[in-house]
Enzyme design. Structure first.
Site, mmCIF file in Angstrom:
data_model
loop_
_atom_site.group_PDB
_atom_site.id
_atom_site.type_symbol
_atom_site.label_atom_id
_atom_site.label_comp_id
_atom_site.label_asym_id
_atom_site.label_seq_id
_atom_site.Cartn_x
_atom_site.Cartn_y
_atom_site.Cartn_z
ATOM 1 N N ASP A 1 -16.449 0.255 -33.830
ATOM 2 C CA ASP A 1 -15.855 1.359 -34.590
ATOM 3 C C ASP A 1 -16.920 2.454 -34.597
ATOM 4 O O ASP A 1 -17.924 2.358 -35.306
ATOM 5 C CB ASP A 1 -15.531 0.883 -36.007
ATOM 6 N N LYS B 1 -15.034 13.460 -37.644
ATOM 7 C CA LYS B 1 -16.426 13.462 -38.115
ATOM 8 C C LYS B 1 -17.268 14.237 -37.087
ATOM 9 O O LYS B 1 -17.081 15.439 -36.950
ATOM 10 C CB LYS B 1 -16.895 12.023 -38.342
ATOM 11 N N GLU C 1 8.761 8.882 -31.918
ATOM 12 C CA GLU C 1 8.365 7.463 -31.865
ATOM 13 C C GLU C 1 8.363 6.979 -30.419
ATOM 14 O O GLU C 1 9.272 7.303 -29.646
ATOM 15 C CB GLU C 1 9.315 6.620 -32.720
ATOM 16 N N TYR D 1 10.074 14.470 -34.288
ATOM 17 C CA TYR D 1 9.965 13.002 -34.271
ATOM 18 C C TYR D 1 9.739 12.532 -32.839
ATOM 19 O O TYR D 1 10.424 13.001 -31.924
ATOM 20 C CB TYR D 1 11.244 12.346 -34.813
ATOM 21 N N ARG E 1 -8.257 15.474 -38.900
ATOM 22 C CA ARG E 1 -8.338 14.159 -39.543
ATOM 23 C C ARG E 1 -7.414 13.192 -38.804
ATOM 24 O O ARG E 1 -6.210 13.432 -38.704
ATOM 25 C CB ARG E 1 -7.892 14.340 -40.993
ATOM 26 N N THR F 1 -12.589 7.670 -35.601
ATOM 27 C CA THR F 1 -11.877 8.778 -36.223
ATOM 28 C C THR F 1 -12.122 9.989 -35.324
ATOM 29 O O THR F 1 -12.989 9.959 -34.449
ATOM 30 C CB THR F 1 -12.401 9.105 -37.635
HETATM 31 N N1 DSN Z 1 -14.747 8.161 -43.949
HETATM 32 C C1 DSN Z 1 -15.671 7.205 -44.312
HETATM 33 C C2 DSN Z 1 -16.989 7.818 -44.583
HETATM 34 O O1 DSN Z 1 -17.127 8.708 -45.416
HETATM 35 O O2 DSN Z 1 -17.908 7.387 -43.943
HETATM 36 C C3 DSN Z 1 -15.158 6.419 -45.410
HETATM 37 O O3 DSN Z 1 -13.894 5.966 -45.065
#
Ligand code: DSN
Length: 426
Positions: free
Chosen positions: A193, A222, A49, A47, A228, A219
């Protein structure tokens, strides 16, 4: 303790699926063994925080170093002054920014979901659309690219507090400079984003949102090819001119407002095992081999778009600047939906996803298009030489959508091709 064979058999089965198939989901990738190892480590037990050096628990001296390493590496990768690496996902990162810069009912602009936007940019069923007032901007019907003039018109009319650049199904680069001019005119903050093209931006293959965007979210799983997760960053910290406060009512620098929006605003304990894996992947993304990889992702996507066009498909906006593309099936197969194509290709061990295309006549559950991307197959080692073959296999299945023999034959070819391209060791 007895081994949970049931779960591990399923994990093995999923590994086999990944190993033998052609993965074309634009938002997916395959992480390295060391990223997997960090995620599966004892750091999950801790933990923590708070932030490095300022935690609510004892025993954080090691995870402090891990998290600081992740912060330092991502700062270097994007030339950022401030980063919070704790968001559990891109949607969480976006929710944190909105909590920090908007009050319930405040207006913000995001790209229309049916034109490539993301759920967390104002869908009525997402907190962004439930708590705030989203107004959508759209693509120009002729160019199928963002209509910046229309965006400006909408901004002048609606006076949003926040404008979001970014999408989940958009194959073109963004004009952040133009969007900043619009933001300045209406006194809005500009957020990008970059979840999809992050890796291409980091290594200089697309426009960089800094210095034009006040805040950037992404994110990490990708094109960045990490675990993730998500993060929030700024090119430069700034005193927030809107008088935005922390939950305690203090007016702070933007970095402090954002830190508090992530924790305790929307999250509890950070996932330090995932943060360790983020640190590993950021290190990888700084390497020469990643630069070669991400250049190849872009080359493969350009080649794939051209191959689809050569086969008579309509590629939205006639091509791609990044790792992905949208195929509008209506030109070549007016009767076939994106859902049908997604389903039949799964039977041939080719994975992609149905997707709305701009000005779609069908619903999000059926769609007239599919989205295709090259990050995952490029990690497997695929280069331009077999892209044409991949497109041909897809075309063959769609042309014989009810012919089990053809589907079976294509599956065998897919499995044979992918035998030649390694995946991480299981
Ligand atoms: N992850 C996104 C995508 O597949 O583009 C959707 O949230």
């Amino acid at each position: 303790m007895e081994k949970d064979t049931l779960v591990f058999q399923l994990i093995k089965k999923e590994y086999e699926r990944q190993l033998h198939g052609i993965e074309l989901i634009a938002s997916e990738n395959f992480v390295s063994n060391q990223v997997l190892e960090a995620m599966g480590s004892c750091l999950t037990n801790k933990y923590a925080e708070g932030l490095p050096g300022r935690r609510y628990y004892g025993g954080c001296q090691v995870v402090d170093e891990v998290e600081q390493l992740a912060i330092d590496r991502i700062k270097k990768l994007f030339n950022a002054e401030w980063v919070n690496v704790q968001p559990h996902s891109g949607a969480q990162a976006n929710a944190a920014v909105m909590l920090a810069v908007l009050k319930p009912g405040d207006t913000f602009l995001g790209l229309d979901l049916s034109h490539g936007g993301h759920l967390s940019h104002g869908s009525p069923v997402n907190s962004s659309g439930i708590l705030y007032r989203p107004v959508a901007y759209t693509l120009n019907p002729d160019t199928e690219q963002v209509d910046y003039d229309k965006l400006e018109e909408i901004a002048l009319r609606e006076r949003p507090k926040l404008i979001i650049a970014g999408a989940s199904a958009y194959s073109r680069d963004w004009d952040y400079e133009r969007m900043r001019q619009v933001a300045e005119k209406v006194g809005a903050l500009l957020m990008a984003d970059i979840a999809h093209p992050a890796g291409l931006i980091a290594r200089g293959l697309l426009n960089h949102p800094f210095p034009y965007c006040h805040i950037v979210t992404t994110t990490t799983h990708k094109t960045l090819r990490g675990p993730r997760g998500g993060l929030v960053m700024m090119g430069k910290d700034f005193e927030n001119p809107w008088g935005l406060t922390t939950p305690k009512g203090e007016i702070k620098m933007m970095s402090q407002v954002l830190d508090m929006a992530v924790f305790p605003g929307i999250q509890g304990g950070p996932l330090e095992h995932v943060i360790a894996a983020k640190a590993v992947s950021f290190g990888e993304a700084l390497s020469d081999s990643y630069l070669e990889y991400i250049k190849q992702v872009k080359k493969n996507a350009a080649m794939m778009a051209q191959c689809f066009i050569d086969k008579g498909y309509k590629v939205v906006s006639n091509g791609t600047d990044n790792h992905s593309m949208l195929i509008d099936l209506r030109t070549k197969f007016p009767e076939i939906t994106g859902k049908m194509v997604e389903n039949v290709l799964v039977r041939a061990d080719i994975t992609l996803n149905k997707n709305m295309v701009p000005f779609d006549s069908r619903t999000p559950f059926t769609t007239s298009g599919v989205r295709v991307g090259t990050p995952a197959i490029t990690t497997r080692g695929v280069k331009e030489d077999i892209i044409g073959q991949v497109v041909e296999l897809i075309d063959e299945v769609i042309m014989h959508i009810e012919d089990e023999k053809v589907i079976g034959r294509v599956r065998e070819k897919v499995n044979a091709i992918m035998n030649g391209y390694p995946l991480f060791a299981y």
